[in-house]
Motif scaffolding. Structure first.
Motif, PDB file in Angstrom:
ATOM      1  N   SER A 124      -4.052   4.528   1.444  1.00 22.85           N
ATOM      2  CA  SER A 124      -5.016   3.583   1.965  1.00 22.85           C
ATOM      3  C   SER A 124      -6.198   4.009   2.569  1.00 22.85           C
ATOM      4  O   SER A 124      -6.544   3.962   3.654  1.00 22.85           O
ATOM      5  CB  SER A 124      -4.215   2.602   2.996  1.00 22.85           C
ATOM      6  N   GLY A 176      -1.129  -7.392   4.461  1.00 23.67           N
ATOM      7  CA  GLY A 176      -0.993  -8.431   3.468  1.00 23.67           C
ATOM      8  C   GLY A 176      -0.599  -9.487   4.046  1.00 23.67           C
ATOM      9  O   GLY A 176      -0.163  -9.581   5.221  1.00 23.67           O
ATOM     10  N   GLY A 227      -2.381  -0.551  -1.151  1.00 20.90           N
ATOM     11  CA  GLY A 227      -1.906  -2.011  -1.239  1.00 20.90           C
ATOM     12  C   GLY A 227      -3.000  -2.838  -2.054  1.00 20.90           C
ATOM     13  O   GLY A 227      -4.079  -2.811  -2.029  1.00 20.90           O
ATOM     14  N   ASP A 230      -5.307  -4.913   0.010  1.00 18.33           N
ATOM     15  CA  ASP A 230      -6.328  -4.056   1.004  1.00 18.33           C
ATOM     16  C   ASP A 230      -7.672  -4.549   1.234  1.00 18.33           C
ATOM     17  O   ASP A 230      -8.507  -4.418   0.246  1.00 18.33           O
ATOM     18  CB  ASP A 230      -6.207  -2.545   0.544  1.00 18.33           C
ATOM     19  N   LEU A 254       1.239  -1.164  -4.039  1.00 15.63           N
ATOM     20  CA  LEU A 254       2.003  -1.849  -3.523  1.00 15.63           C
ATOM     21  C   LEU A 254       1.855  -3.194  -3.455  1.00 15.63           C
ATOM     22  O   LEU A 254       0.654  -3.566  -2.768  1.00 15.63           O
ATOM     23  CB  LEU A 254       2.144  -1.234  -2.199  1.00 15.63           C
ATOM     24  N   LEU A 257       0.446  -5.878  -0.396  1.00 14.62           N
ATOM     25  CA  LEU A 257       0.301  -5.057   1.025  1.00 14.62           C
ATOM     26  C   LEU A 257      -1.305  -4.959   1.213  1.00 14.62           C
ATOM     27  O   LEU A 257      -2.002  -4.860   0.227  1.00 14.62           O
ATOM     28  CB  LEU A 257       0.889  -3.704   0.886  1.00 14.62           C
ATOM     29  N   THR A 261      -0.294   0.228   4.882  1.00 16.93           N
ATOM     30  CA  THR A 261       1.039   0.485   3.992  1.00 16.93           C
ATOM     31  C   THR A 261       2.157   1.178   4.846  1.00 16.93           C
ATOM     32  O   THR A 261       3.389   0.670   4.310  1.00 16.93           O
ATOM     33  CB  THR A 261       0.591   0.949   2.663  1.00 16.93           C
ATOM     34  N   GLU A 264       3.705  -1.654   6.813  1.00 19.47           N
ATOM     35  CA  GLU A 264       4.198  -2.744   5.932  1.00 19.47           C
ATOM     36  C   GLU A 264       5.396  -2.374   4.868  1.00 19.47           C
ATOM     37  O   GLU A 264       6.189  -3.309   4.830  1.00 19.47           O
ATOM     38  CB  GLU A 264       3.019  -3.258   5.202  1.00 19.47           C
ATOM     39  N   ASP A 265       5.227  -1.264   4.543  1.00 17.01           N
ATOM     40  CA  ASP A 265       6.495  -0.719   3.630  1.00 17.01           C
ATOM     41  C   ASP A 265       6.737   0.468   3.854  1.00 17.01           C
ATOM     42  O   ASP A 265       6.323   1.310   2.883  1.00 17.01           O
ATOM     43  CB  ASP A 265       5.925  -1.040   2.211  1.00 17.01           C
TER      44      ASP A 265
END
Length: 301
Positions: A124, A176, A227, A230, A254, A257, A261, A264-265
């Motif tokens: 990111s 996200g 993401g 983003d 992703l 997202l 990131t 978020e994941d």
């Protein structure tokens, strides 16, 4: 522990996990801290030596020394952390999120990075034209939007306490639409804890960031994560970096997202880091010079 940078700045550094396990170094982004990496540290530290540090002025690292705020200072601080926390002869997978990814690019020409980085993750992030490409403020024409983003990045305005409104703004700007409330709360508290002078100082560095020329010097195997939602560093940054890297192991998109990131994941980000550790983390040979760039593999996680 404390690493001491080239200008004397003291950099708060933490070491987690078994001392003799494969090593990972994590660099956080603008207005964040070591706390941002907590889900990734928890996932990796059972079987990895995880080194995480506060960028100067953030978290427990004091305000900048004589070197101030610059991409050169980012590179100096990373080099100091690697040299202080990674035993001689050991190599690590280095992962940087947002300004942390820019840190890896800024340090690409440093011998310590070439010698000690087995692989890298750019998560990111972007190398240049941040205000031109950002989509936080949906203004038109593009010139007006860029000017508004410049004002936002360089602002010294206090963020105030974490409120329901500020959490909605954090979710919109950095995450996200599916981010859960607890994750939004954590991110809001981390961002609001950054001193406004530090936020503005680093923000001015990001305004005119120009690291395109350094991407080609990241010769170690490097993965790119982004993401699809983003707004701060949209996907076009990820595609540009993947195309310019000498050895891109893959571009992982992703879906849904935002910019955050790793929180978020964390499973997806941790999985990419683990994969690089397994494939390259134990390699001790110097990276071969690359005369022909392999095609970046694109995939959606």
């Amino acid at each position: 522990m404390t690493a001491v940078s080239a200008d004397g700045s003291r950099v708060h550094t933490e070491l987690h996990g078994p001392e003799d396990a494969p090593a990972v170094v994590l660099a956080h982004g603008w207005t964040c801290s070591t706390a941002f990496w907590a889900p990734v540290v928890r996932a990796l530290s059972a079987d990895h030596r995880v080194i995480v540090y506060d960028q100067r002025g953030h978290g427990r690292s004091p305000a900048a020394g004589p070197g101030g705020y610059s991409t050169h200072a980012l590179a100096d601080d990373l080099a100091a952390v690697v040299e202080a926390a990674l035993p001689a002869g050991r190599r690590a997978v280095l992962a940087g999120h947002s300004m942390g990814g820019m840190t890896l690019m800024a340090a690409a020409d440093r011998p310590v990075l070439r010698e000690r980085a087995a692989a890298a993750v750019l998560c990111s992030t972007g190398a240049s034209r941040l205000v031109d490409r950002a989509r936080v403020l949906p203004l038109r024409p593009p010139r007006v939007r860029a000017l508004a983003h410049r004002a936002l990045l360089g602002s010294r305005a206090p963020l105030g306490p974490v409120t329901p409104l500020s959490k909605r703004l954090v979710r919109y700007a950095t995450m996200g639409p599916g981010a859960d409330p607890a994750t939004v709360e954590v991110c809001a508290r981390i961002l609001h804890a950054c001193p406004r002078a530090v936020r503005a100082g680093w923000g001015r560095v990001l305004l005119d960031l120009e690291l395109d020329g350094r991407i080609g010097e990241l010769t170690m195997p490097t993965a790119v994560i982004a993401g699809t939602a983003d707004r701060l560093t949209p996907l076009e940054h990820a595609h540009a970096m993947a195309a310019a890297l000498p050895h891109c192991t893959g571009l992982i998109e992703l879906p849904g997202l935002g910019h955050m990131t790793p929180v978020e994941d964390p499973e997806a980000v941790t999985g990419v880091i683990r994969g690089l550790v397994e494939e390259y983390g134990t390699s001790r040979a110097p990276h071969p010079s690359t005369t022909q760039k392999p095609h970046a593999k694109e995939q959606t996680a």
